[in-house]
Design an enzyme around this catalytic site. Structure first.
Site, short mmCIF file in Angstrom:
data_model
loop_
_atom_site.label_atom_id
_atom_site.label_comp_id
_atom_site.label_asym_id
_atom_site.label_seq_id
_atom_site.Cartn_x
_atom_site.Cartn_y
_atom_site.Cartn_z
N VAL A 82 0.86 -1.13 -0.09
CA VAL A 82 -0.04 0.02 0.03
C VAL A 82 1.02 1.28 0.19
O VAL A 82 1.67 1.28 0.92
CB VAL A 82 -1.06 -0.05 1.39
CG1 VAL A 82 -1.91 1.44 1.24
CG2 VAL A 82 -2.00 -1.37 1.13
N VAL A 84 0.81 5.80 -1.47
CA VAL A 84 0.23 6.81 -2.17
C VAL A 84 1.39 7.72 -2.35
O VAL A 84 2.23 8.15 -1.30
CB VAL A 84 -0.75 7.32 -1.33
CG1 VAL A 84 -1.43 8.63 -1.96
CG2 VAL A 84 -2.00 6.47 -0.96
N ARG A 90 -3.90 13.24 0.71
CA ARG A 90 -5.12 13.77 1.32
C ARG A 90 -6.18 14.16 0.43
O ARG A 90 -6.86 15.25 0.37
CB ARG A 90 -4.55 15.11 2.28
CG ARG A 90 -3.82 14.81 3.27
CD ARG A 90 -3.33 16.26 4.35
NE ARG A 90 -2.79 15.57 5.48
CZ ARG A 90 -1.50 15.69 5.64
NH1 ARG A 90 -0.84 16.04 4.44
NH2 ARG A 90 -0.93 15.49 6.57
N ARG A 91 -6.13 13.12 -0.62
CA ARG A 91 -7.08 13.44 -1.69
C ARG A 91 -7.98 12.19 -1.75
O ARG A 91 -8.74 12.00 -2.91
CB ARG A 91 -6.19 13.62 -2.97
CG ARG A 91 -5.57 14.92 -2.98
CD ARG A 91 -5.00 15.19 -4.40
NE ARG A 91 -5.78 15.04 -5.53
CZ ARG A 91 -5.16 15.18 -6.67
NH1 ARG A 91 -3.70 15.34 -6.94
NH2 ARG A 91 -5.79 15.08 -8.04
N GLY A 92 -7.96 11.26 -0.83
CA GLY A 92 -8.80 10.07 -0.57
C GLY A 92 -8.30 9.18 -1.41
O GLY A 92 -9.17 8.17 -1.74
N VAL A 93 -7.22 9.05 -1.95
CA VAL A 93 -6.54 7.93 -2.59
C VAL A 93 -6.58 6.68 -1.75
O VAL A 93 -7.03 5.64 -2.13
CB VAL A 93 -5.14 8.15 -3.19
CG1 VAL A 93 -4.80 6.95 -3.92
CG2 VAL A 93 -5.29 9.32 -4.21
N GLU A 119 2.68 2.36 9.71
CA GLU A 119 2.27 3.20 10.62
C GLU A 119 0.78 2.69 11.32
O GLU A 119 -0.28 2.84 10.43
CB GLU A 119 2.22 4.78 10.10
CG GLU A 119 3.35 5.18 9.47
CD GLU A 119 3.17 6.59 9.15
OE1 GLU A 119 3.28 7.58 9.77
OE2 GLU A 119 3.04 6.56 7.92
N TYR A 123 -4.49 2.56 10.03
CA TYR A 123 -5.54 1.33 9.60
C TYR A 123 -6.54 1.13 10.51
O TYR A 123 -7.60 0.49 10.24
CB TYR A 123 -4.66 0.28 9.37
CG TYR A 123 -3.94 0.48 8.03
CD1 TYR A 123 -4.30 0.30 6.75
CD2 TYR A 123 -2.45 0.75 8.26
CE1 TYR A 123 -3.64 0.65 5.58
CE2 TYR A 123 -1.68 0.67 7.17
CZ TYR A 123 -2.15 0.67 5.68
OH TYR A 123 -1.58 0.89 4.58
N PHE A 409 4.69 -9.71 5.17
CA PHE A 409 4.30 -9.62 3.73
C PHE A 409 4.00 -8.67 3.15
O PHE A 409 3.24 -8.41 2.00
CB PHE A 409 3.00 -10.84 3.62
CG PHE A 409 2.03 -10.33 4.49
CD1 PHE A 409 0.89 -9.46 4.21
CD2 PHE A 409 1.64 -10.80 5.77
CE1 PHE A 409 -0.11 -9.10 4.84
CE2 PHE A 409 0.72 -10.53 6.48
CZ PHE A 409 -0.29 -9.77 6.24
#
Length: 409
Positions: A82, A84, A90-93, A119, A123, A409
């Protein structure tokens, strides 16, 4: 410009993975690790966030099976890779990718999603709760004595090249999976993961080594490790770096640890990602000189709450009505009656009065039996609605052995 999510085209894997590396600081992964994860990536379960013709977000899922209390192995999606791009924060991606991933997991019929977090606070808002911890240690073998279980003297040890021993080690590992919640049943290809040993990441240590424990001609355990030689004016002070160790019985386990303690020209054993209840801690003469430290590891999220809670067993008989909040996966919200014991369980919708109120994140934390509902209640994260309900449910959820994730993983 609108962000568009698409399934990863296998021909774009290098570009996709390169964007992941950029999101994690821009350091290129070793060729060995890159090749392994290229082969392990399930492109049909991998997400690409596009801004026009630019990749700005990555996420993927591995199709795992996870051991749970009672010994069953349950389908679980392993969220991974994961990232970005800094230009698109901070654009909702991330939220869009998490939404897509959990919808896909639900459609696939997998009751659980799991991850390890760079971090942890990221989550929790998506319903993932810390479910296991890992212990690391730095053992001063020049001052700490080891008392091994009876029978260790009858265990034969044999040094073998790690690649040559892979099949034997995997057979031992497979027998260990049902015995401890949180372990991953290794699918084809994952047996290569413990053997990753890029020369550029050894930090002055030797190549990976392996020793097998054998009893009556059967392999009953293994240790994979490296040695980092070092000297000062007083003499040798090498370090044993333990990568992984599994054994089928206490004698084999003790023999392997004694071997590591007795390696010539060393005075320290460094371990990482061991179970918090690892038995060696009760074999040493001075635990203070072992510098044991804990950190969060596997994070668990129930995706199909009823199927997840019904897939495991419970240490004590339990019959409790849970009122669950889950705004990110609203299909889990509502009242559920959980009934079960050491033989099996069921979790069904109900209109009965609730006895405990909690969120999906808290159920994820408690799911593998390593974190108690009572502890979460003490933090204000579980509410008791019927006196006595908390103590009974908390005791039932607990596992006899600490849950543990053996590798990332």
């Amino acid at each position: 410009m609108t962000i568009e999510l698409r399934v990863l085209d296998p021909s774009r894997w290098d570009e996709w993975f390169g964007k992941l590396e950029l999101a994690f600081g821009g350091v290129r992964t070793s060729p060995e690790e890159r090749a392994l994860f290229h082969d392990l990536t399930e492109c049909e379960r991998s997400i690409v966030a596009w801004d026009g013709d630019e990749i700005v977000g990555t996420a993927g899922s591995f199709s795992f099976r996870l051991s749970v209390p009672g010994g069953a192995v349950v389908p679980a999606a392993g969220l991974t890779m994961v990232g970005v791009q800094p230009t698109h924060r901070r654009r909702g991606v991330l939220r869009a990718m998490m939404r897509r991933q959990l919808d896909d997991v639900r459609a696939a019929g997998e009751p659980l999603a799991v991850l390890t977090a760079s971090e942890p606070e990221i989550y929790g808002r998506f319903g993932y709760g810390t479910a296991t911890h890992a212990a690391s240690a730095e053992i001063d073998t020049s001052r700490v004595r080891l008392t091994v279980p009876e029978g260790a003297d009858g265990v034969a040890l044999r040094a073998v090249e790690p690649e040559a021993a892979m099949e034997a080690c995997e057979a031992v590992y497979a027998r260990r999976v049902p015995a401890r919640p949180g372990m991953l049943e290794r699918r084809p290809g994952w047996e290569r993961h413990p053997l990753l040993d890029p020369e550029g990441e050894r930090g002055g240590a030797s190549p990976l080594r392996c020793v097998l424990a054998e009893r009556d001609g059967e392999v009953t355990g293994y240790a994979r490790f490296a040695v980092r030689p070092d000297w000062d004016a007083a003499g040798p002070k090498g370090v044993v770096i333990l990568r992984d160790l599994e054994a089928l019985d206490p004698a084999s386990y003790g023999a392997l640890w004694r071997f590591l303690f007795d390696l010539d020209l060393t005075c320290t054993i460094q371990t990482g990602r061991r179970p918090v209840d690892d038995p060696w801690q009760h074999m040493v003469s001075d635990i203070r000189r072992c510098q044991v430290r804990l950190r969060d590891d596997l994070h668990v999220r129930p995706v199909d709450l009823g199927a997840a809670l019904g897939a495991r067993t419970y240490a004590l008989p339990v019959d409790v009505v849970l009122e669950v909040t889950d705004p990110f996966c609203p299909w889990n919200e509502g009242r559920w009656r959980l009934t079960g014991d050491a033989k099996g369980a069921s979790c069904e919708r109900t209109a009965d009065a609730p006895e405990l109120r909690l969120g999906a994140r808290e159920l994820g934390s408690a799911y593998l039996g390593g974190i108690s509902l009572s502890a979460l209640a003490g933090a204000g994260r579980v509410e008791e609605l019927r006196p006595g309900a908390l103590a009974g449910a908390s005791a039932a959820f607990l596992s006899d052995v600490a849950p543990w994730l053996p590798h990332g993983f």
